[in-house]
Structure formats: C-alpha cells, structure tokens
Design a protein around this motif. Structure first.
Motif, PDB file in Angstrom:
ATOM      1  N   LYS A 170       6.065   8.746   6.689  1.00  0.00           N
ATOM      2  CA  LYS A 170       7.203   9.530   7.107  1.00  0.00           C
ATOM      3  C   LYS A 170       6.945  11.018   7.212  1.00  0.00           C
ATOM      4  O   LYS A 170       7.770  11.771   7.729  1.00  0.00           O
ATOM      5  N   ASP A 171       5.814  11.459   6.679  1.00  0.00           N
ATOM      6  CA  ASP A 171       5.466  12.884   6.758  1.00  0.00           C
ATOM      7  C   ASP A 171       5.569  13.375   8.190  1.00  0.00           C
ATOM      8  O   ASP A 171       6.149  14.417   8.475  1.00  0.00           O
ATOM      9  N   LYS A 172       4.967  12.566   9.022  1.00  0.00           N
ATOM     10  CA  LYS A 172       4.913  12.948  10.423  1.00  0.00           C
ATOM     11  C   LYS A 172       6.309  13.139  11.010  1.00  0.00           C
ATOM     12  O   LYS A 172       6.550  14.067  11.784  1.00  0.00           O
ATOM     13  N   GLU A 173       7.229  12.254  10.591  1.00  0.00           N
ATOM     14  CA  GLU A 173       8.587  12.355  11.131  1.00  0.00           C
ATOM     15  C   GLU A 173       9.230  13.673  10.728  1.00  0.00           C
ATOM     16  O   GLU A 173      10.026  14.223  11.468  1.00  0.00           O
ATOM     17  N   LYS A 174       8.891  14.130   9.504  1.00  0.00           N
ATOM     18  CA  LYS A 174       9.454  15.408   9.061  1.00  0.00           C
ATOM     19  C   LYS A 174       8.794  16.576   9.777  1.00  0.00           C
ATOM     20  O   LYS A 174       9.401  17.603  10.029  1.00  0.00           O
TER      21      LYS A 174
ATOM     22  N   ILE B 138      18.692   7.038  27.992  1.00  0.00           N
ATOM     23  CA  ILE B 138      17.551   7.008  27.065  1.00  0.00           C
ATOM     24  C   ILE B 138      16.781   5.712  27.256  1.00  0.00           C
ATOM     25  O   ILE B 138      15.550   5.687  27.316  1.00  0.00           O
ATOM     26  N   TRP B 139      17.512   4.624  27.353  1.00  0.00           N
ATOM     27  CA  TRP B 139      16.860   3.329  27.528  1.00  0.00           C
ATOM     28  C   TRP B 139      16.040   3.300  28.814  1.00  0.00           C
ATOM     29  O   TRP B 139      14.893   2.858  28.835  1.00  0.00           O
ATOM     30  N   ARG B 140      16.637   3.820  29.890  1.00  0.00           N
ATOM     31  CA  ARG B 140      15.904   3.822  31.167  1.00  0.00           C
ATOM     32  C   ARG B 140      14.632   4.648  31.053  1.00  0.00           C
ATOM     33  O   ARG B 140      13.561   4.228  31.505  1.00  0.00           O
ATOM     34  N   LYS B 141      14.748   5.842  30.482  1.00  0.00           N
ATOM     35  CA  LYS B 141      13.563   6.687  30.307  1.00  0.00           C
ATOM     36  C   LYS B 141      12.525   5.983  29.438  1.00  0.00           C
ATOM     37  O   LYS B 141      11.324   6.065  29.692  1.00  0.00           O
ATOM     38  N   ALA B 142      13.007   5.315  28.401  1.00  0.00           N
ATOM     39  CA  ALA B 142      12.087   4.646  27.473  1.00  0.00           C
ATOM     40  C   ALA B 142      11.252   3.595  28.190  1.00  0.00           C
ATOM     41  O   ALA B 142      10.026   3.557  28.021  1.00  0.00           O
TER      42      ALA B 142
ATOM     43  N   LYS C  55      10.150   0.153  13.812  1.00  0.00           N
ATOM     44  CA  LYS C  55       9.412   1.401  14.052  1.00  0.00           C
ATOM     45  C   LYS C  55       9.122   1.577  15.536  1.00  0.00           C
ATOM     46  O   LYS C  55       9.191   2.689  16.066  1.00  0.00           O
ATOM     47  N   ALA C  56       8.778   0.486  16.186  1.00  0.00           N
ATOM     48  CA  ALA C  56       8.430   0.560  17.611  1.00  0.00           C
ATOM     49  C   ALA C  56       9.601   1.075  18.441  1.00  0.00           C
ATOM     50  O   ALA C  56       9.434   1.975  19.271  1.00  0.00           O
ATOM     51  N   VAL C  57      10.782   0.551  18.180  1.00  0.00           N
ATOM     52  CA  VAL C  57      11.912   0.994  19.007  1.00  0.00           C
ATOM     53  C   VAL C  57      12.345   2.410  18.650  1.00  0.00           C
ATOM     54  O   VAL C  57      12.716   3.197  19.515  1.00  0.00           O
ATOM     55  N   VAL C  58      12.263   2.754  17.368  1.00  0.00           N
ATOM     56  CA  VAL C  58      12.584   4.134  16.966  1.00  0.00           C
ATOM     57  C   VAL C  58      11.648   5.102  17.686  1.00  0.00           C
ATOM     58  O   VAL C  58      12.064   6.105  18.274  1.00  0.00           O
ATOM     59  N   LEU C  59      10.371   4.766  17.630  1.00  0.00           N
ATOM     60  CA  LEU C  59       9.333   5.584  18.257  1.00  0.00           C
ATOM     61  C   LEU C  59       9.581   5.716  19.763  1.00  0.00           C
ATOM     62  O   LEU C  59       9.562   6.813  20.330  1.00  0.00           O
ATOM     63  N   LEU C  60       9.852   4.608  20.388  1.00  0.00           N
ATOM     64  CA  LEU C  60      10.030   4.602  21.836  1.00  0.00           C
ATOM     65  C   LEU C  60      11.251   5.420  22.243  1.00  0.00           C
ATOM     66  O   LEU C  60      11.180   6.254  23.157  1.00  0.00           O
TER      67      LEU C  60
ATOM     68  N   LEU D 178      10.535   9.110  21.803  1.00  0.00           N
ATOM     69  CA  LEU D 178       9.724   9.636  22.921  1.00  0.00           C
ATOM     70  C   LEU D 178      10.595   9.842  24.163  1.00  0.00           C
ATOM     71  O   LEU D 178      10.471  10.847  24.862  1.00  0.00           O
ATOM     72  N   ALA D 179      11.463   8.895  24.401  1.00  0.00           N
ATOM     73  CA  ALA D 179      12.337   8.998  25.587  1.00  0.00           C
ATOM     74  C   ALA D 179      13.257  10.207  25.467  1.00  0.00           C
ATOM     75  O   ALA D 179      13.496  10.918  26.443  1.00  0.00           O
ATOM     76  N   ARG D 180      13.762  10.439  24.265  1.00  0.00           N
ATOM     77  CA  ARG D 180      14.656  11.578  24.057  1.00  0.00           C
ATOM     78  C   ARG D 180      13.919  12.900  24.238  1.00  0.00           C
ATOM     79  O   ARG D 180      14.432  13.826  24.845  1.00  0.00           O
TER      80      ARG D 180
END
Lengths: 327, 327, 327
Positions: free
Chosen positions: A322-326, B302-306, C305-310, C313-315
């Motif tokens: 989680k470090d990275k997220e912060k 967001i979903w589309r961009k993702a 984690k995958a969907v959070v990450l994705l 990134l989209a945001r």
C-alpha cells in the motif's frame, strides 16, 4: 446386441470378445456390466482403466490392452450410431380426449396430442409431430412434420415452424418483444418463423417481431434459457449455448458459434462463421470469421493478453503493497 | 384503409398517392404491396430505396422522392398510432368449462378464462381481464381490470396485481425467495404487489418477499428471463431489459433504465433516473441520475476509458512479444 | 400468540410487555401493530426506531430502549422459529379428478395431485408429496416423500427425486442436454438424480446426462433461472444463486457457494468449499477452499486489486486528456 454386431453395423474395428452382450451406453465412471463407455482422450486414461464397462468405444491410439474395444475412425460419431442401435424411442400417437383442439385446426395423421394441450383456431400440425402434455398453441400456428414439442411449451399466434423441430419444455415462442415508445407499448404485430431441424432448449424465449419476422433458419441449435429478441435473424447452422441473449433486430450469420452467457446488442450484424467466447458482450457488428471475447468484445487474443497483463499488474501491486498507493 | 385516411387520422402530412390501400405494417426489408414501413434513420436509406412497401412512414428530412410517404413529427409515436388503426385484437370473453375455478373466487363480468386454468380459493379477477390457457393462480390472489395473463403463467398465493397488467407466457410471480439460515429454509411469508400498467416478459420470475412485500410500481416494464429477488422494490416507470437480476431487498428508484444481463446485488439502493449499461454488475448503492457500467460498476466514462486503455496496452504487448514477459 | 409465549418457546429473553398479541412477522418498514420485525444490524437503527412493529426481534447489543423485544442468541435462527410458530401451511391432500394419472403409477397415501397434472407410466410418488396444478411428469420418474412440486414444473422420464425436495414453478428437470456432433443430435440417454432436501428455484433447468447421471446431492439449494448442464455433479450442501450456469460434465464439490450470474465451463472440477463471487466466469478447475472472482476467474483479492488499478489508471488518463493518446 453382441459387441461384434455393433462393430459390424457401424463399420468399426472390434478388439477382444465380440460375443459379450451390450445393453446400453454410459460414462467411464458410471458404466457397469453390459454397458459400453466412450473413452475419447488420454487425460481420462485413469478413468478408463478403472471403468467397469464391459467394453470401451475408442479412437485410434487409445486402444487399452486387455479390454473389449470398438475402435472407430470418429468415436463421437460412432457413439451416436451405437446409441441409435441400442435405444429405441416409442413414437407417441393419438389425440388425448383431455386435450382441447379447435374444430378449425388441421391435424395430420399420426400426430400425438397429449393431455391438457390447447390448440387454437386454424392451427396446422404436420404428420408424425408430437405435442406433449400441457402445450398451448395459439391461433394460426403452423407446425411441420416429425416435430417434438415437449410439455408446457407455449407458442403464440401466427408462428411458423418447419419439420423435425424440437422445442424443449417451457420454451416460449412468439411472446411480444420488449418495445415501448414514451412509456407506451408498441404492439408487436410481427411473427416468428423457425426453419427445419431447429432445436430450442428448455425455458428459452424467442420473441415475435414488432414488424416482420423473427427468423431462425434451418439447423440452428439453441440451448436452455436463452433470449432471442424481436426481429432477430439467425443464419443456418448457428449454435447458441445456454443463457445467451440477442437484442432486437440483430442479424446473426450462418455457422456462428456463440458460447454461454453471451450478450449481443440490438441492431447489429454478426458475420458468417464468427466464434464468440462465453460471457462476451458484443457491442458492434462483427465481420465474418472473427473470434472474439471480452466486454466490449475484441479479438480473443487481445482479450487474453489484456487479462493476463491486468492480473500480472495486480499481482505486482500486491508485492509492493500500500505504500505505493499513498506515494 | 387508404393512405390519406391514415395521414388524416394521425394528423401527419401525406406525400404521393393517398388513394392506395394499406393493410398492414412491416419492416423496410419485409414489407410488400399494401404495406407501410417505417424509415427512421438515414443509415437505412439503401433499405428504404429498395423497399417494396407501398408507402413509407418517415420523419422530417427523410422524405424520399417518388415514394408515397406519411411524414410525422414523431414517426415512432405515429407507428404506434398506425398499428392501432390497422390492427384489431379480439377481446376474449367467457369461462371455459375445461378450467377449474374455485367456488369462492370472485370473477367479474367480461372476464376470459381459458382451458386448463386453475383459479384457487378467494381469488378475485377484475372486469375485462384475460386469463389464457394453462395459467395457475393460487389462493387469495387479486388481479385488477383489463389485464392479460398469457398461457402457463403461475401466480402464487396472496399476490396483488393492478389494472392493465400484462404477464407474458411462463412468468412466475410469488415463488419463494432464496433464503436459508444454517442450511434451513427461511419460510417466505411475504407477498408480491404489482402496480398498474406493469408488463413482465416471458419466463421472468418475481419472488415473494421473505417478510413484507416485493413491490413493482406502476408503469414498470420488465423484459424476458429476468430475476427479481425477494423484497425488491422497483419505482414507477423503470425499464429492465432481458436477463437482468436484482438481489433481495434492493430498492430501485423511479425511471431507472437497466440494460440487459445486468446484475444488481442485494440490499442496496439505486437512485431515481439511474442508467445502467448492459452487463453491469452493481455492487453498491448508486445516487440518482448516475450513468454506470462495468463490474464492479463505475461511471460509464471511466469504464470506457478503462477498457480502451487495457486493450491498447494488450495490443502494444502483442508487438513487443514474449521477450518482455521473460525479462 | 403472546410475546412472552414466543420468547419461552424459542428460549429467548423477553424485554417489555410480554402480554401483547403477535400475529405475524414483517420487516421494520412494513410491520404494523400485532407484528414483530427483525432488527439485525446497527445500520438499520433508524428504521428500527421508526418501525410501527409491536415488537422487535434483536441480537445482543441491539436492545432499543422502550420497545418490546425478543433478544435471541442468533436472531436469524430465531426468526425461522418464530415464523414456524405463527404461520401454518395447510397440507394439501387428495387426487383431483381433473388430473391424468397413468394406471401403472404408484401413488402413496396422503399425496396431493392437483388439476391438470399429468403423471406418466410407472411413476412413483412418495407419501405426503404435493404435486400442484399443471405439473407434467414423464414415465418412470420416482419422487420421494414430502416433496413439494409447484405448478407447471416438468419432469422428464427416468428422473429420481429424493425426500423433502422442493421444485418451484416452471422448473424443468431432465430436458435433453445440448449435445451435437457434426450438426447431428447426440441422443441424451442419461438421467437426473436429485438427493434429499434439494430446493430448485423457479424456471431453473437441470438437463439429463448424455450418458450416466446428472447428480445433485442432498441439501443443495439452487435459485431461480439457473442452468445445470448435462452430466453435472453437485456436492452436498452447495448453494447456487440466481442465473448461474454450469457447463456439461463439470463437478462441483460439497459446500460450494456460487454467487449470482456465475458461469462455470464444462468438464472441470470445483473443489469443496470454494466460494465464487457473483458474475465470475470459471474457466479452469479450482482447488478446494479458494475464493475466486473475475473472468477469467482468479483469486478474489487479485481481481479486486486489478479493477481498482484499472479504474485508477482510467481516472488518471481522464485528467491528462487526449494529448497522451496522441503522443
């Protein structure tokens, strides 16, 4: 039937004792004495070795030693032939006095109509067709020859059904499509046409067109619990696995293979021979021959790479924590 | 009916020969002589040009030369009006002697009850309602006026149904919800209430509440093969496309639009006017007015961009090949 | 029944006026005078405070002041007990003269067979079982004791059903599996076996095996509109939520929990105790005890984690805009 007779009749090679009596077909796991079981792939060798089947049906290269075998060029085709040799299905005939058949209906000879069947005005039923108990057929429906309509199927008015069609229990053909304009119902005045040799799985729904025809061409096979929207056209020989849905007025080509739980939006075209992986969401027209997956759909290889990539990134992220997220 | 009469009656402009006789409505592709076909969008111009329809129904800006036309402000609304001019539906009336109606049931005048219908104790059926062949209605159900209950619908006990409700074939209302506690069934002692003008598609299921009420308010339209869980509330005018499922006790607001194959989890709230794209998986409550997609759901943009981003990365990865994976 | 009697009979603590009369159970929102409502979680405190229920059923730590309360160790289990105290279900008995029961069928005493039921040759029905109106049972089916088969269920030939089984309306058991070889139907000569205490939701389909048995073991509970493919085996106590589908010959272990809209491919094995999140697409065998999500499925944490990450990134991409896409 003796094993050697089976081998002869289907033109396959016999290995072992041809005099044993075979009464039925079962799986490697469940077969017992008097049964033959198909053994198709090396990965089931353990099951084949421990199987209590009296004989095995195998392809070349899978001949187990010490077993009674039928060795076929194409064991999957041979299986169908063996089943047809060993099993018989009694043909149902006659009209139950507990049914309700309109006087204007034209019922061919050798038809079966079971109990509590309702057949409306001007319905036509072709020779050899079975209408099982509880089926409801609205007016002006035409059904061809040698069809099997299983219990509790409902067929709405004006539907046309070809020959050798099978409708499994609970199928609904010709219900109104889902069409509203400014909250008001658009009366659905089209119809449904099913070609020859169409098979439709239990509780699947094929809606009537708003205008014109919902058309399912010859040899189309649709699994259980599928939804075919109003005005859809499905080309010859297409296969659709369970719980798939096709939106209104979409055209599906010939020989398309659609996996389970696929959703295809309305008003698009899917070309001939397209293959659609399970759970795909198809959002645009697809040219012939493509193999697609994902939602929105894309080339199946791109989709595979995409998920591999995404899950790999997620796994990496897990290491870094989680470090990275912060940060 | 002559084309000019149609134009007059719906208050639309006529271009061309108003004396031609129009008998029906069909699609551009399927219409023939004596039929009118709607032509809504420029992208169908080719179909319109080659259509064999005797007349076209168009909006402004789509007036093809040399064709007989009805030009309407809102051609989609005009279509409904034209269908209602040209088609008639006979009102079914009378009680089949082949039905089974409990002596304690209260059946209003001008009701139709078809063959093999079962109507339990204390059921009430309002004036003008049609109960088609094979419908089963358990005890204490009340159905309002002018409803259409198509063949083989099942309505479990204590269900209350408003006026002008349409239930398509195979619909199941009031089956037990899916509730277990430590492997034991939680008896489902609630009920289902459907408001006025509700329409429910073929083979859709609306479960009874465990406690209290599963409520579907006025003007809700639900497509085929949907699952509405126990205790769900759905607000006025909401539309739900095919194969969507709503988990137990979730509340859906008014005027919500739900695409096909959407899953909405139990015990959440979806605000008024939310739009949910097809195949979305809704995992948390959603404030009013949002447009969402994806699983778990997120803002549709967001979903589309993702997915664009993900597929782009996958395509890049394709160029670079497997070296990178090893590296 | 007085509140104090209820408390005594279920061995729970009473707070407040034990003399009030309780006639039914409802939700916090819908309960009125004479009703008790369960209040399970702090987040519903507002609803509990404003509830018009005469009494509340609570767990420890949720004792609201000034209310009549039943405080139970496990309030969810207590709810089932209270429902069983307050409600009774009449046992249906007798055979309707409007049914059609084959003379070779063996019907035990105290069975109910409703109107328009068809029971084929050699069917056996165990004591205390209810077969509701419109059910169709093909030949050689055996049904155990105290089962409830709701209206318009269809059970195809050779199906074996244990005791205390509940089949909700529109269920189809034993329809042909989806099997074709080179466009030709593979006759489905297997059967379906359901163990004791199995419950199957409305309009769900369980296909017969191509060969051998589709087996659903004791205590399995399946929700509405699910699809169980041919030859599937489901282990004891497994739960399957609505609109899930299991492909042919797949084996599901014991105590597996499957969320809604899950698809599981054919010919794989899911280990005991696996938990599968809603909308998962299971593409390979899964070892016991895993918790999975996504399509293709992966560990649920990786998927999250995958969907959070994705989506993150989209945001980000949204902020940076389209320049980057061009760059």
């Amino acid at each position: 039937m003796r094993l050697k007779e089976i081998a002869e009749k289907i033109g396959a090679r016999l290995i072992g004792d041809g005099n044993i009596e075979i009464k039925g077909v079962s799986t490697l796991e469940e077969a017992g004495p008097g049964e033959i079981a198909p053994y198709y792939r090396k990965r089931f060798m353990e099951l084949a070795l421990s199987s209590k089947a009296s004989a095995l049906l195998v392809g070349k290269g899978l001949e187990l030693e010490g077993r009674n075998l039928i060795v076929a060029e194409n064991p999957r085709v041979a299986l169908v032939e063996i089943i047809n040799l060993l099993y018989s299905w009694k043909k149902l005939r006659g009209i139950s006095p507990k049914s309700s058949v309109s006087s204007s209906a034209r019922i061919s000879p050798n038809v079966f109509i079971g109990n509590f069947v309702f057949i409306g005005e001007n319905v036509e039923i072709g020779e050899g067709t079975e209408i099982h108990s509880g089926v409801k057929i609205y007016e002006n429906v035409k059904i061809g020859k040698n069809c099997k309509i299983y219990s509790n199927v409902v067929i709405r008015e004006d539907t046309l059904i070809g020959n050798n069609v099978i409708l499994h229990p609970g199928v609904v053909i010709g219900a109104d499509g889902f069409g509203f304009e400014q909250g008001k119902k658009i009366p659905q005045v089209g119809k449904v046409v099913l070609g020859d040799n169409v098979e439709i799985g239990a509780n699947t729904c094929v809606d009537r067109a708003a205008l014109g025809t919902t058309l399912i061409e010859d040899d189309v096979k649709i699994d259980n619990l599928c939804q075919i929207g109003h005005g859809v056209k499905i080309g010859k020989g297409t296969l659709i696995a369970g719980m798939s849905a096709i939106g209104g007025s979409t055209k599906i080509g010939k020989g398309v293979v659609i996996g389970g739980m696929v959703g295809i939006r309305d008003n698009i075209e899917i070309g001939d021979g397209v293959m659609i992986a399970a759970k795909t969401g198809v959002t645009k027209s697809v040219p012939p021959g493509k193999i697609i997956s994902g939602y929105p759909h894309t080339d199946i290889n791109i989709w595979r790479k995409a998920v591999v990539l995404l899950y790999r990134l997620a796994r990496k992220g897990e290491g870094e924590g989680k470090d990275k997220e912060k940060g």
